[in-house]
Design an enzyme around this catalytic site. Structure first.
Site, short mmCIF file in Angstrom:
data_model
loop_
_atom_site.label_atom_id
_atom_site.label_comp_id
_atom_site.label_asym_id
_atom_site.label_seq_id
_atom_site.Cartn_x
_atom_site.Cartn_y
_atom_site.Cartn_z
N HIS A 96 0.67 0.41 -0.70
CA HIS A 96 1.42 1.59 -0.14
C HIS A 96 1.16 2.79 1.05
O HIS A 96 -0.12 3.40 -0.09
CB HIS A 96 2.44 2.18 0.28
CG HIS A 96 3.37 2.84 -1.00
ND1 HIS A 96 3.12 1.59 -2.04
CD2 HIS A 96 3.03 3.78 -1.61
CE1 HIS A 96 2.79 2.71 -4.05
NE2 HIS A 96 2.48 4.27 -3.37
N ARG A 115 -6.24 0.35 -5.44
CA ARG A 115 -6.52 0.97 -4.17
C ARG A 115 -7.05 -0.49 -3.47
O ARG A 115 -7.22 -1.86 -4.43
CB ARG A 115 -7.63 1.49 -4.39
CG ARG A 115 -7.30 3.06 -5.64
CD ARG A 115 -8.74 3.65 -5.79
NE ARG A 115 -9.74 3.37 -6.53
CZ ARG A 115 -9.74 3.60 -8.01
NH1 ARG A 115 -8.91 4.34 -8.41
NH2 ARG A 115 -10.45 2.71 -9.39
#
Length: 230
Positions: A96, A115
């Site tokens: 997200h 990440r």
């Protein structure tokens, strides 16, 4: 219409399962060299030729993260605009990104952040894929519809780690605690009083931690108060 991605897209079209999506996601994030540069260049050209909200977002992100493979993310993730008072729930292990605006994020304890793009920092794609859920989610399934209960909007969090509510009416509300809590006044300053008589004023936009042993407290506030509790 990006030839450099044809093989990836064809493989996904032939295997639209969690495994197929995982393979596509991994291969997309692992693009290197000329293949990656050309694919991103064609994406941006297409985005600038198609002034839709989705492509406008990609163009906006490209200004902040030029050459980042995460620019493909809006094409494979749900793009959601939350209105004031709306909330959504994300499972752990779900990619997200927060693009703009201000919101409250309530998280369970977490020991890592991996990440997946839109960052100058290192990406461990193999570890990311091993920790990611690849189950398809419809956009409307992510939104939470609150229920009214005694002057509070209670949001149906589907896990036991925490609960969340917006206290709408708190002129002098007594609350008994069953665990640790965090309060955040959204509109006006809040007066917090413990049963021992100790008081403090929490300004709008600041938060206060209520320890589990507090047992009971009283709040007085002319506006809404966000409450994260267990």
């Amino acid at each position: 219409d990006i030839p450099e991605l044809n093989s990836l897209v064809n493989d996904l079209s032939g295997d639209q399962s969690p495994n197929g999506l995982a393979s596509f996601f991994s291969a997309l994030l692992s693009l290197q060299g000329e293949q990656r540069e050309v694919a991103l260049m064609k994406l941006i050209i297409k985005a600038k030729q198609s002034p839709t909200p989705l492509f406008n977002l990609i163009v906006e992100l490209e200004e902040q993260y030029p050459g980042d493979v995460g620019l493909f993310a809006p094409l494979i993730l749900n793009v959601i605009v939350l209105k004031p008072g709306q909330a959504m729930y994300l499972d752990a292990e779900t990619p997200h990104a927060y693009i703009k605006g201000t919101g409250l994020e309530i998280m369970a304890n977490s020991d890592n952040v991996l990440r997946a793009g839109l960052t100058p920092k290192y990406m461990d794609v193999k570890e990311l894929v091993s920790c990611t859920r690849f189950n398809e989610k419809r956009l409307d399934s992510l939104l939470l519809e609150p229920t009214q209960n005694n002057g509070m909007l209670e949001y149906p969090i589907p896990v036991e780690d925490f609960k969340f509510a917006i206290i709408e009416h708190s002129e002098r509300r007594e609350i008994k605690t069953q665990g640790a809590e965090i309060l955040l006044p959204l509109d006006e300053a809040m007066l917090l009083t413990h049963i021992c008589g100790e008081q403090c004023v929490i300004e709008k936009g600041k938060s206060v931690f209520i320890p589990a042993y507090a047992q009971q407290y009283t709040i007085a506030c002319a506006g809404r108060v966000a409450r994260a509790y267990s």
